[in-house]
Design a protein around this motif. Sequence first.
Motif: not given
Length: 125
Positions: A83-106
């Motif tokens: 697995h990859l462990y992302f922090h301060v990460a965003r899901i890119l949706q169109g011209s924005i990144g969600l969440p704006e402050t960054g999230g934690m994704y595995r």
Amino acid sequence: MSKPDELLVDIAAMVESEQSNQMSLTVVVQGTVITGRLAPERVWRQRVAEVLEQSERLGTFSALFSAAGPDTRPPQREGPPTHLYFHVARILQGSIGLPETGGMYRVEIKDVGAWTVGDFSYSDH
């Protein structure tokens, strides 16, 4: 991806060995673009636990992530990272990144269809 990309596995192994926590990466997983910085699993788990501890409704789940405290490492796994462990990460949706402050994704490495070094961000300029 039926077989994990060996270079991506090597990057994950280097992050897990804590030789670097500065690797920014962007991946595509089932059509979703995730961009952010990788963290060792131990660090990622502890940060998730800290967020959960602050929640009145979800606080009891924090123990699942922290095990026995900030210096406790997850059980040793046989073989290369899965697995990859992302922090301060965003899901890119169109011209924005969600969440704006960054999230934690595995993300499971075998599910990564494409990737690039660096993280993407958008600007109004």
